[in-house]
Design a protein around this motif. Sequence first.
Motif, PDB file in Angstrom:
ATOM      1  N   CYS A   1       0.671  -1.024   0.188  1.00 19.09           N
ATOM      2  CA  CYS A   1      -0.071  -0.050  -0.124  1.00 19.09           C
ATOM      3  C   CYS A   1       0.716   1.232  -0.163  1.00 19.09           C
ATOM      4  O   CYS A   1       0.244   2.341  -0.424  1.00 19.09           O
ATOM      5  CB  CYS A   1      -0.932  -0.117   1.132  1.00 19.09           C
TER       6      CYS A   1
ATOM      7  N   VAL B   1       0.865   3.201  -3.162  1.00 22.49           N
ATOM      8  CA  VAL B   1      -0.283   4.136  -3.492  1.00 22.49           C
ATOM      9  C   VAL B   1      -0.515   5.317  -2.490  1.00 22.49           C
ATOM     10  O   VAL B   1      -0.778   6.365  -2.937  1.00 22.49           O
ATOM     11  CB  VAL B   1      -1.694   3.186  -3.254  1.00 22.49           C
TER      12      VAL B   1
ATOM     13  N   HIS C   1      -6.680  -1.724  -4.945  1.00 16.47           N
ATOM     14  CA  HIS C   1      -8.294  -1.206  -5.501  1.00 16.47           C
ATOM     15  C   HIS C   1      -9.556  -1.966  -4.805  1.00 16.47           C
ATOM     16  O   HIS C   1     -10.465  -1.242  -4.653  1.00 16.47           O
ATOM     17  CB  HIS C   1      -8.236  -1.193  -7.017  1.00 16.47           C
TER      18      HIS C   1
ATOM     19  N   PHE D   1      -8.963   2.864  -0.523  1.00 17.30           N
ATOM     20  CA  PHE D   1      -8.721   3.322  -2.293  1.00 17.30           C
ATOM     21  C   PHE D   1     -10.085   3.111  -2.962  1.00 17.30           C
ATOM     22  O   PHE D   1      -9.860   3.065  -4.250  1.00 17.30           O
ATOM     23  CB  PHE D   1      -7.653   2.557  -2.582  1.00 17.30           C
TER      24      PHE D   1
END
Length: 378
Positions: free
Chosen positions: A90, A93, A325, A330
């Motif tokens: 993560c 991101v 996703h 997110f």
Amino acid sequence: MSNTITMRGSSRNSSPFLYGTEADAVARVLAGGQYGHTEVTEEFEDRIARFLGVPEAVAVSSGTAALHTALLVAGVGPGDEVILPSLTFCATVQAVLACGATPRFADIDPTTVCLEPGSVLDALNPATKAVLPVLYGGRAVDLSTVRPDLEERGITVVEDAAQAFGSMAGTQAVGATGALTCFSFGPIKNLTCGQGGMVIPRSPEEAQQARGFRMLGVTQSQAERRTATTYRVDGFGLRYQMSSINAAIGLAQLDRFSETAAARQQLWRTYQEALQEVPGAALVDVDVDRSVPHLCAVLVPDRDAVFRRLHDQGIGVGVHYPPNHLQAAFAPWRRELPVTERVGRQILTLPFHQHLGADEIQYVATALARALPVGRPR
């Protein structure tokens, strides 16, 4: 014998491997009394640059800090989109979000678990500012066929090479291929500093920018600030510098990196051979002849049940990674990614560290074969 194997090696998915010189290196820094960014950090930067064959390297406090810094250097900010795979840690991101930008998830190749050129092209849009391939398991990502198109559009490739220090992209080292490249030197990476990261800039201007971002916008070195009554803050920055304590560990590790690379390649090949007798497990290809593998991943059916069976035996399997996703944090950027979602249900990482021996790898492979249901991943 099985209990010894389980407790000594396979109970850990990964573990730092130290050569014994790291403690002395840290002790020398402690005795010197200066623990921040010092000439030891700069020596580590110089040694990494020479190792990779690049002009400059900029040390930072972590791989996440490297990603954030590189994206800032690339000019990524609010209103921009960054193309990246969903199947990554993560931190990849979060670095995009830290710039105020938007992640745009793209699908992956199931055999490598990496972005491929077609998926990048499919995800491009007018807001795309950067492409952030993740070099999963240490494997280089070849975007050469789309690089001219990306450059024409002013799109920067920022490599998340957290798992790929020492790997090659063709005849060049990862980090020397013309992309803004980010390494991690965390506790279990191919080369560890205890904690740390590195940005490989593409020009002297980018190197200067990165140094400003990592030191609160201050451009003068520590040595320069010692002999001046003031210092200059030229812009935005964060406290991302690498301490000399961490750099000392990295220098000691770098001295033995050829041994590390050979050992990790041999471990992966030993798994490759052992898993040939496990027909229900599909090995994720890291291109071992050109990579320094960071992990060994397989795709298996009924992954969650297999994970529990192995975990109950004390075998330190993991899942790298749950697709981002599908994470609640997110959700605003969720897209249909059928390959990623299938791989995310199947991926299992096996114990992989230099404390393992061939017998222990065979023990893990045998246990995996017994834990698998009949059939191959679907």
